[in-house]
Every structure is written in C-alpha cells, then in structure tokens.
Design an enzyme around this catalytic site. Structure first.
Site, PDB file in Angstrom:
ATOM      1  N   GLY A  15       0.771  -1.233   0.000  1.00  0.00           N
ATOM      2  CA  GLY A  15       0.000   0.000   0.000  1.00  0.00           C
ATOM      3  C   GLY A  15       0.806   1.290   0.000  1.00  0.00           C
ATOM      4  N   ASN A  17       1.964   2.999  -2.608  1.00  0.00           N
ATOM      5  CA  ASN A  17       1.416   3.933  -3.614  1.00  0.00           C
ATOM      6  C   ASN A  17       0.090   4.519  -3.140  1.00  0.00           C
ATOM      7  OD1 ASN A  17       2.979   4.266  -6.253  1.00  0.00           O
ATOM      8  ND2 ASN A  17       3.189   2.065  -5.848  1.00  0.00           N
ATOM      9  N   LEU A  95      -7.772  -8.128 -14.508  1.00  0.00           N
ATOM     10  CA  LEU A  95      -9.204  -7.833 -14.588  1.00  0.00           C
ATOM     11  C   LEU A  95      -9.755  -8.377 -15.905  1.00  0.00           C
ATOM     12  CD1 LEU A  95      -8.937  -4.196 -13.228  1.00  0.00           C
ATOM     13  CD2 LEU A  95      -9.844  -6.194 -12.001  1.00  0.00           C
ATOM     14  N   HIS A 111       2.880   0.738 -12.951  1.00  0.00           N
ATOM     15  CA  HIS A 111       3.689  -0.454 -13.210  1.00  0.00           C
ATOM     16  C   HIS A 111       5.170  -0.084 -13.119  1.00  0.00           C
ATOM     17  CE1 HIS A 111       4.661  -4.334 -14.996  1.00  0.00           C
ATOM     18  NE2 HIS A 111       5.550  -3.698 -15.733  1.00  0.00           N
TER      19      HIS A 111
HETATM   20  C1  GRF Z   1       4.463  -1.186  -7.095  1.00  0.00           C
HETATM   21  O1  GRF Z   1       5.789  -1.354  -7.510  1.00  0.00           O
HETATM   22  C2  GRF Z   1       3.545  -1.042  -8.267  1.00  0.00           C
HETATM   23  O2  GRF Z   1       4.123  -0.391  -9.363  1.00  0.00           O
HETATM   24  C3  GRF Z   1       3.257  -2.467  -8.632  1.00  0.00           C
HETATM   25  O3  GRF Z   1       3.161  -3.139  -7.415  1.00  0.00           O
HETATM   26  C4  GRF Z   1       3.924  -2.446  -6.427  1.00  0.00           C
HETATM   27  C5  GRF Z   1       2.978  -2.138  -5.307  1.00  0.00           C
HETATM   28  O4  GRF Z   1       3.620  -1.541  -4.213  1.00  0.00           O
HETATM   29  N1  GRF Z   1       2.079  -2.571  -9.469  1.00  0.00           N
HETATM   30  P1  GRF Z   1       2.765  -0.830  -3.091  1.00  0.00           P
HETATM   31  O5  GRF Z   1       1.746  -1.863  -2.584  1.00  0.00           O
HETATM   32  O6  GRF Z   1       2.086   0.360  -3.672  1.00  0.00           O
HETATM   33  O7  GRF Z   1       3.746  -0.481  -2.014  1.00  0.00           O
END
Ligand code: GRF
Length: 204
Positions: A15, A17, A95, A111
């Site tokens: 979490g 991001n 999805l 990503h």
């Molecule tokens: C991030 O590197 C995002 O780009 C990828 O999964 C990871 C998630 O990290 N899709 P977080 O859960 O946001 O820490």
C-alpha cells in the site's frame, strides 16, 4: 454541478502507492477524494494503513470464489461509490474484459517498468537480466491485456552496475510515488484525448 473527483484505490498488499496518493490529496497536490480503498486480500499492511487513516476500507477476498463472482461483487461495490477513476495500486489480479468494459477509460494502473518493456511480474529482475540500462515506471490505462493500455505518464530510472532487483525496485518506487498523483490529476482534469494509442493534452 461539481465535477466528480472521487477515486477508488484497489490494493493487494503493502500500500505504499496508496499512501502516496493519500499524502498528495491531504497536502493539496492532488485535487481528489478517496471514495473507498478495496483490498482483495485480508489483513494486509495497506488496508490496515487505510483504516488507521480513517478512509472507507473494504476487504473483498478473491480466494475461495470464482473470478466472475469476485468481480461482480467488486463492480457492485465500485458502482455504489461511483468513483470517477479506479486506481490500481499494487492490485495483483488481472481484470476480465467484462470488468474493464464496465469502466471505460476509468481504470488506471502503475507499473514498475518502462512499458512496453517488461510487463507482468518480477519486472525489476527482468530488466536486470535483460541488461537494460534504464528502467522506470509507467502509469497507464487498463485495457483487456496485461499492462498493455495507453500510456499516460512515465519516469525514467537509470539501472546501475551494482543494482540488485531490490535496490532497483526501491529507486523506482520513489519515482512511482511522485508520478501517480500527477497522472491522476491530469486525467481528472479532463484536458486530454486519446489519438490512436497516444494520450495527448488538449489545448484549451
Ligand atoms: C508497485 O511497484 C507497483 O508499481 C506495482 O506493485 C507495487 C505495489 O507496491 N504494481 P505498493 O503496494 O504500492 O507499495
């Protein structure tokens, strides 16, 4: 009528991001409201953080039911909250086309590679093993494929000789946290169009 600037955030784990988006909203850098955080996994760090910050949080386990059943529940929950955008933030499920078509041009993903290079999983290792000199992160619309939707924003991160998958992932993550909020703001502001695969800013 005020414009809908609600976002739903879908997570599966850490979490970070999601937190970066909340920080951006709370500090006024991103003009949006978090309508709901939904996790497909129970008891993960992300959902605990969302709860502790007081955000509406829903655990919707994907284990033990069919993909179709899970997605039907997810669609119903999302429609109830009526977000302008659904922001995937470490959401570890593909999805279905039906899901994607239910929310056209409303689903975004972040990503940790410079797409179209290295879609899928373990992408920092993929980039290192390939011998790439640059990687980075990409915010894109979600389409029916895997990490194949139109690109909204990217940041380049150099790959260093001494990098491991972990050190590269850490440096990319720092850039992810900066990139996603800006990309969401751009899309919510609606001054864009898609021509072919290109997401372009429209002139006012
Ligand atoms: C991030 O590197 C995002 O780009 C990828 O999964 C990871 C998630 O990290 N899709 P977080 O859960 O946001 O820490």
């Amino acid at each position: 009528m005020t414009q809908n600037r609600k976002i739903a955030i879908l997570i599966s784990g850490r979490g970070s991001n999601m937190l970066a988006l909340m920080d951006a909203i709370e500090s006024g850098r991103l003009d949006a409201q978090v309508a709901v955080v939904i996790s497909n996994r129970p008891e993960n760090q992300g959902i605990e953080l969302a709860k502790s910050r007081g955000y509406t949080s829903v655990i919707m386990p994907s284990q033990g039911i069919s993909r179709q059943q899970h997605e039907q529940l997810l669609i119903a929950e999302l429609k109830w909250h009526n977000p302008a955008l659904i922001c995937l933030a470490g959401y570890m499920r593909l999805l279905s086309p039906e899901f994607v078509q239910t929310f056209p041009q409303q689903i975004l993903n972040i990503h940790p590679s410079l797409l179209p290079a290295f879609p899928g999983l373990d992408v920092q290792k993929q980039a290192l093993d390939y011998g790439a000199k640059y990687s980075g992160c990409t915010v894109h619309f979600v389409d029916e494929g895997c990490d194949s939707g139109a690109i909204i924003a990217q940041t380049v991160v150099p790959i260093l000789d001494q990098d491991t998958a972990k050190t590269l992932a850490d440096r990319i993550l720092v850039e992810e946290h900066k990139l996603y909020a800006g990309a969401i703001q751009f899309i919510l502001n609606k001054n864009w169009e898609i021509i072919g695969r290109r997401v372009l800013a429209t002139k006012n």
